[in-house]
Enzyme design. Structure first.
Site, PDB file in Angstrom:
ATOM      1  N   PHE A   1      46.171   6.315  17.003  1.00  0.00           N
ATOM      2  CA  PHE A   1      45.410   5.200  17.571  1.00  0.00           C
ATOM      3  C   PHE A   1      45.773   3.966  16.771  1.00  0.00           C
ATOM      4  O   PHE A   1      45.619   3.934  15.545  1.00  0.00           O
ATOM      5  CB  PHE A   1      43.909   5.493  17.469  1.00  0.00           C
ATOM      6  CG  PHE A   1      43.019   4.367  17.943  1.00  0.00           C
ATOM      7  CD1 PHE A   1      42.973   4.003  19.277  1.00  0.00           C
ATOM      8  CD2 PHE A   1      42.204   3.688  17.050  1.00  0.00           C
ATOM      9  CE1 PHE A   1      42.144   2.987  19.719  1.00  0.00           C
ATOM     10  CE2 PHE A   1      41.362   2.666  17.476  1.00  0.00           C
ATOM     11  CZ  PHE A   1      41.331   2.319  18.816  1.00  0.00           C
TER      12      PHE A   1
ATOM     13  N   PHE B   1      46.636   4.089  22.404  1.00  0.00           N
ATOM     14  CA  PHE B   1      46.497   5.463  21.937  1.00  0.00           C
ATOM     15  C   PHE B   1      47.710   6.253  22.384  1.00  0.00           C
ATOM     16  O   PHE B   1      48.037   6.304  23.573  1.00  0.00           O
ATOM     17  CB  PHE B   1      45.225   6.116  22.477  1.00  0.00           C
ATOM     18  CG  PHE B   1      45.055   7.539  21.973  1.00  0.00           C
ATOM     19  CD1 PHE B   1      44.624   7.774  20.676  1.00  0.00           C
ATOM     20  CD2 PHE B   1      45.351   8.613  22.789  1.00  0.00           C
ATOM     21  CE1 PHE B   1      44.489   9.065  20.197  1.00  0.00           C
ATOM     22  CE2 PHE B   1      45.217   9.919  22.320  1.00  0.00           C
ATOM     23  CZ  PHE B   1      44.782  10.145  21.015  1.00  0.00           C
TER      24      PHE B   1
ATOM     25  N   GLN C   1      35.844  13.319  26.526  1.00  0.00           N
ATOM     26  CA  GLN C   1      36.660  13.740  27.660  1.00  0.00           C
ATOM     27  C   GLN C   1      35.834  13.893  28.941  1.00  0.00           C
ATOM     28  O   GLN C   1      36.399  13.982  30.033  1.00  0.00           O
ATOM     29  CB  GLN C   1      37.364  15.073  27.352  1.00  0.00           C
ATOM     30  CG  GLN C   1      38.503  14.961  26.341  1.00  0.00           C
ATOM     31  CD  GLN C   1      39.707  14.237  26.903  1.00  0.00           C
ATOM     32  OE1 GLN C   1      39.578  13.187  27.538  1.00  0.00           O
ATOM     33  NE2 GLN C   1      40.893  14.763  26.661  1.00  0.00           N
TER      34      GLN C   1
ATOM     35  N   GLY D   1      17.453  10.856  16.428  1.00  0.00           N
ATOM     36  CA  GLY D   1      17.540  12.238  15.969  1.00  0.00           C
ATOM     37  C   GLY D   1      18.205  13.161  16.962  1.00  0.00           C
ATOM     38  O   GLY D   1      19.070  12.759  17.742  1.00  0.00           O
TER      39      GLY D   1
ATOM     40  N   ASP E   1      30.724  14.161  14.787  1.00  0.00           N
ATOM     41  CA  ASP E   1      31.540  15.262  14.268  1.00  0.00           C
ATOM     42  C   ASP E   1      30.909  15.840  13.004  1.00  0.00           C
ATOM     43  O   ASP E   1      30.872  17.063  12.817  1.00  0.00           O
ATOM     44  CB  ASP E   1      32.955  14.773  13.958  1.00  0.00           C
ATOM     45  CG  ASP E   1      33.655  14.166  15.160  1.00  0.00           C
ATOM     46  OD1 ASP E   1      33.263  14.489  16.296  1.00  0.00           O
ATOM     47  OD2 ASP E   1      34.574  13.351  14.957  1.00  0.00           O
TER      48      ASP E   1
END
Length: 325
Positions: free
Chosen positions: A102, A116, A173, A228, A257
């Site tokens: 990227f 990208f 995606q 949260g 992640d």
């Protein structure tokens, strides 16, 4: 617990232009643009969803198996990941393509011009999970995170055929996948991860209601940023865990992640669902206050102190008893 993390592996090349792009554009010449910007800064950051998740698991003391495709330019990145506990032996190296990249230039008004390059990621569908399971002595969980769509479908179908439990993490995606493909990726997942926007996309693309999604997965983990996380299952009442408060927000990339890493690590060491989500939220807070997705450093005392401030002494004691960092 042997976890294989499939998905993207990439590097981010981030540059800063001290002026404004708009000042360099001529309205009646936009069909003939040929510009070069002299930038002041260049940062090269390690990234890719699968690599970020694997890094987090490794930082917490596990040895996750990273599964993805890279170019010959991956060796320095490989060393970094292995130094942080990640098994990279199952990463496919392309013979003629570079690692996904990227490239982004940002001007002083936060406008961006970016590209990208998927590169070797397009070869991810050539990877088979069977040999990886044979090499590692079996797979207790396979995370199917954003990747080449064909690879995502292939890994999911391999999991079903071989009986490997899998976590569906279609993430960004979802915006480009057809409804039938999304249904294929979700059906039968032990865990499904989405954020608030992705939850809406998933329901729209599949045509399933909230309850219909729940009927098709073991556990649905829905993150809500600063609000949260909510964890739902047909087997128990919803579990709600607040985000860690009073965090200096620097850069949000990679926060989701990190949550996945912490949550799955918590489950792997037999913590209750609520505690696992608290670990995930705490790890995510370290990424949020750091520039870069893999630039944080974990220390047992610092991590435990943050858990205690956010969730109380009992939570900190139970989680710290499992930490190996």
């Amino acid at each position: 617990m042997r976890i294989a993390v499939t998905g993207s592996i990439a590097t981010d090349h981030l540059m800063a232009f001290p002026g404004k792009f708009a000042d360099q554009l001529v309205a009646d010449q936009l069909e003939n643009v040929s510009l070069s910007f002299l930038v002041d800064e260049l940062e090269i950051r390690k990234g890719g969803v699968a690599a970020n998740i694997a890094f987090g698991l490794g930082s917490l003391g596990m040895s996750p198996v990273l599964v993805g495709a890279v170019g010959a330019d991956f060796e320095q990145y490989r060393t970094w990941l292995e130094d942080h506990g990640v098994d990279t032996k199952s990463v496919h190296v392309s013979q003629n393509k570079h690692t996904a990249r990227f490239v982004c230039t940002t001007d002083q008004t936060q406008n961006q011009i970016a590209s990208f390059y998927p590169g070797a990621m397009a070869e991810s569908s050539s990877i088979e999970l069977g040999p990886i399971a044979d090499r590692t002595g079996g797979l207790d969980l396979v995370i199917v995170s954003p990747n080449d769509p064909d690879a995502m479908v292939k890994h999911t179908e391999e999991c079903r055929a071989a009986g490997y439990p899998f976590a569906a993490d279609p993430s960004q995606q979802l915006a480009r996948l057809e409804g039938e493909t999304v249904r294929t990726l979700v059906e039968g997942a032990s865990y499904l991860f989405t954020n608030e926007y992705e939850t809406a996309l998933l329901k729209r693309s599949t045509g399933w209601s909230h309850d219909e999604v729940l009927q098709r997965v073991g556990t649905w983990v829905m993150t809500h940023g600063g609000e949260g996380v909510v964890i739902e299952s047909t087997q128990h009442d919803p579990v709600r865990v607040s985000a860690v408060p009073d965090v200096s927000e620097v850069e949000p990339t990679g926060v989701g992640d990190a949550f996945r890493s912490g949550f799955l690590w918590g489950l792997s060491v037999k913590l209750p669902t609520e505690r696992a989500a608290q670990v995930g939220s705490t790890l995510a807070s370290f990424v949020l206050e750091t520039i870069g997705t893999q630039e944080y450093v974990l220390q047992r005392s610092t991590f435990s102190d943050r858990v205690a401030r956010a969730y109380g002494a009992d939570a900190a004691a139970e989680i710290e008893s499992k930490l190996r960092v």
